[in-house]
Write a protein that holds these residues in place. Structure first.
Motif, short mmCIF file in Angstrom:
data_model
loop_
_atom_site.label_atom_id
_atom_site.label_comp_id
_atom_site.label_asym_id
_atom_site.label_seq_id
_atom_site.Cartn_x
_atom_site.Cartn_y
_atom_site.Cartn_z
N LYS A 163 104.99 26.30 63.24
CA LYS A 163 104.05 25.30 63.77
C LYS A 163 104.21 25.18 65.29
O LYS A 163 103.24 25.21 66.04
N PHE A 164 105.47 25.11 65.74
CA PHE A 164 105.70 24.96 67.18
C PHE A 164 105.30 26.23 67.94
O PHE A 164 104.74 26.16 69.03
N ALA A 165 105.59 27.40 67.34
CA ALA A 165 105.22 28.66 68.01
C ALA A 165 103.71 28.68 68.25
O ALA A 165 103.24 29.09 69.32
N GLY A 166 102.96 28.18 67.29
CA GLY A 166 101.50 28.16 67.42
C GLY A 166 101.01 27.18 68.48
O GLY A 166 99.90 27.30 68.98
N MET A 167 101.87 26.21 68.81
CA MET A 167 101.47 25.20 69.81
C MET A 167 101.83 25.61 71.24
O MET A 167 101.42 24.95 72.20
N VAL A 168 102.65 26.65 71.40
CA VAL A 168 103.12 27.02 72.75
C VAL A 168 102.00 27.77 73.49
O VAL A 168 101.57 28.83 73.03
N PRO A 169 101.54 27.22 74.62
CA PRO A 169 100.46 27.89 75.36
C PRO A 169 100.77 29.36 75.68
O PRO A 169 99.88 30.20 75.61
N LEU A 170 102.03 29.69 75.99
CA LEU A 170 102.36 31.09 76.29
C LEU A 170 102.52 31.93 75.02
O LEU A 170 102.83 33.12 75.08
N GLY A 171 102.33 31.31 73.86
CA GLY A 171 102.15 32.06 72.61
C GLY A 171 103.38 32.57 71.91
O GLY A 171 103.30 33.39 71.01
N ARG A 172 104.56 32.10 72.30
CA ARG A 172 105.79 32.54 71.61
C ARG A 172 106.88 31.49 71.79
O ARG A 172 106.82 30.68 72.72
N LEU A 173 107.85 31.52 70.87
CA LEU A 173 109.04 30.69 71.05
C LEU A 173 109.88 31.29 72.17
O LEU A 173 109.72 32.46 72.51
N GLY A 174 110.76 30.48 72.76
CA GLY A 174 111.56 30.96 73.88
C GLY A 174 112.75 31.79 73.44
O GLY A 174 113.21 31.71 72.29
N ASP A 175 113.27 32.56 74.38
CA ASP A 175 114.45 33.38 74.18
C ASP A 175 115.54 32.80 75.10
O ASP A 175 115.23 32.30 76.18
N PRO A 176 116.83 32.86 74.70
CA PRO A 176 117.89 32.35 75.59
C PRO A 176 117.80 32.92 77.01
O PRO A 176 118.11 32.24 77.99
N GLN A 177 117.33 34.16 77.12
CA GLN A 177 117.21 34.78 78.44
C GLN A 177 116.24 34.00 79.35
O GLN A 177 116.44 33.92 80.57
N ASP A 178 115.21 33.42 78.75
CA ASP A 178 114.23 32.64 79.54
C ASP A 178 114.93 31.48 80.25
O ASP A 178 114.62 31.15 81.41
N VAL A 179 115.88 30.85 79.56
CA VAL A 179 116.61 29.72 80.14
C VAL A 179 117.67 30.23 81.12
O VAL A 179 117.87 29.67 82.20
N THR A 195 118.63 26.53 66.38
CA THR A 195 117.31 26.40 65.74
C THR A 195 117.30 27.04 64.34
O THR A 195 116.31 26.92 63.63
N ASP A 196 118.43 27.70 63.95
CA ASP A 196 118.52 28.23 62.58
C ASP A 196 118.34 27.12 61.55
O ASP A 196 117.91 27.37 60.43
N LYS A 197 118.72 25.89 61.97
CA LYS A 197 118.66 24.77 61.03
C LYS A 197 117.23 24.23 60.88
O LYS A 197 116.95 23.43 59.99
N VAL A 198 116.35 24.64 61.80
CA VAL A 198 114.96 24.14 61.74
C VAL A 198 114.20 24.93 60.68
O VAL A 198 114.24 26.17 60.68
N PRO A 199 113.51 24.24 59.75
CA PRO A 199 112.78 24.96 58.71
C PRO A 199 111.76 25.94 59.32
O PRO A 199 111.10 25.60 60.31
N PRO A 200 111.64 27.18 58.74
CA PRO A 200 110.74 28.19 59.29
C PRO A 200 109.31 27.66 59.47
O PRO A 200 108.63 28.02 60.45
N LYS A 201 108.88 26.78 58.57
CA LYS A 201 107.51 26.23 58.67
C LYS A 201 107.33 25.43 59.97
O LYS A 201 106.30 25.49 60.63
N VAL A 202 108.37 24.69 60.33
CA VAL A 202 108.32 23.87 61.56
C VAL A 202 108.32 24.80 62.78
O VAL A 202 107.55 24.60 63.74
N LEU A 203 109.18 25.85 62.75
CA LEU A 203 109.23 26.80 63.87
C LEU A 203 107.87 27.46 64.06
O LEU A 203 107.38 27.60 65.19
#
Ligand SMILES: NC(=O)c1ccc[n+]([C@@H]2O[C@H](COP(=O)([O-])OP(=O)(O)OC[C@H]3O[C@@H](n4cnc5c(N)ncnc54)[C@H](O)[C@@H]3O)[C@@H](O)[C@H]2O)c1
Length: 264
Positions: free
Chosen positions: A220-236, A210-218
């Protein structure tokens, strides 16, 4: 979980184990008592993962034959059948048995809008993400059946993008949708050998990919996640550990979304 752990010294193959989600899966399965075969195109990176496992308490335990080095790194290109066959041979040589757990984390993106995407970028992504998953699954299943079908758990890493699509990812979305179909077909065929096959579908997980994803896009997605954060590899990794263990013994052919509720 102590070193004897609930995975009891089972050999676990993790492809894409040199980075991101794969590395976190290795750490979690080792913590649960598995002996890790860390495989990646980036063999040096796989070695770094193994070094971390040993430094993090990958101590000898029942089933490891008392070896002080229960984990090992291997180079592989999952998109190449001969490379995958060689990998399984080397794993069996090293550990004395085929992997009863396999988590397919190797994956790539080659993002481009459909109108500009070259055929090469489409084929390359399908080659690693879908054909690679097929080749590894087939090789592991063949080895397990040849060993008398001692049971097993194969876990594919798809993506929520395979379900909902994403701008600039026609190739990636197609590959991950294919992985889900592959999972369900394998589950049906392999059930009679006691081998389960499931998929995890991560949402946005912060990794080198996800380093390649522009920070603005990240953002935007973080704001859309109902649990309020992007995921961590540990979650998976935690979900993979559940699917690898007997706690999920009546689950096969399933896709588990690990998205924080994104795209429900
Ligand atoms: N990060 C996310 O947001 C996200 C979301 C959904 C799905 N996924 C999937 O999770 C998996 C892991 O992704 P990540 O984010 O940890 O990415 P990553 O780039 O950090 O790790 C991918 C690993 O796969 C290896 N790899 C690539 N091609 C290979 C090949 N042909 N043979 C062997 N190894 C190869 C790379 O060397 C790398 O170590 C991928 O399948 C990815 O599609 C990631």
């Amino acid at each position: 979980m102590g070193p004897a752990g609930r995975l009891g010294g089972a050999v676990a193959l993790v492809t894409g184990g040199a980075s991101g989600i794969g590395r976190a899966v290795c750490a979690r399965l080792a913590q649960d008592g598995a002996r890790l075969a860390v495989a990646d195109r980036d063999e040096a990176g796989a070695g770094v993962t193994v070094g971390g496992l040993h430094a993090g308490g990958g101590t000898p335990h029942a089933g490891s034959g008392g070896s002080p080095q229960p984990h090992a790194a291997f180079g592989v290109d999952v998109a190449e059948a001969t490379s995958v066959t060689r990998l399984l041979d080397r794993i069996q040589e090293h550990f004395g048995s085929p992997p009863r757990i396999c988590v397919g984390c190797a994956g790539i993106t080659r993002d481009e809008f459909l109108l500009r995407m070259g055929e090469g970028a489409f084929r390359e992504v399908l080659g690693v993400n879908l054909t690679g998953t097929f080749l590894v699954t087939q090789a592991v299943a063949r080895a397990l059946v040849a060993a008398g079908a001692p049971g097993g758990s194969i876990i594919h890493v798809g993506s929520i993008v395979g379900k909902v699509g994403n701008l600039g990812q026609a190739n990636y979305a197609a590959s991950k949708a294919g992985v889900e179909g592959l999972t369900r077909a394998c589950a049906k065929e392999l059930a009679r050998f006691g081998i389960r096959c499931n998929a995890v579908l991560p949402g946005f997980i912060v990794t080198p990919m996800t380093d390649k994803v522009p920070p603005k896009v990240l953002e935007k997605f973080a704001g859309m996640v109902p649990l309020g954060r992007l995921g961590d590899p540990q979650d998976v990794a935690d979900v993979c550990a559940f699917l690898a263990s007997e706690d999920s013994s009546y689950i096969t052919g399933a896709s588990v979304e690990v998205t924080g509720g994104l795209f429900m």
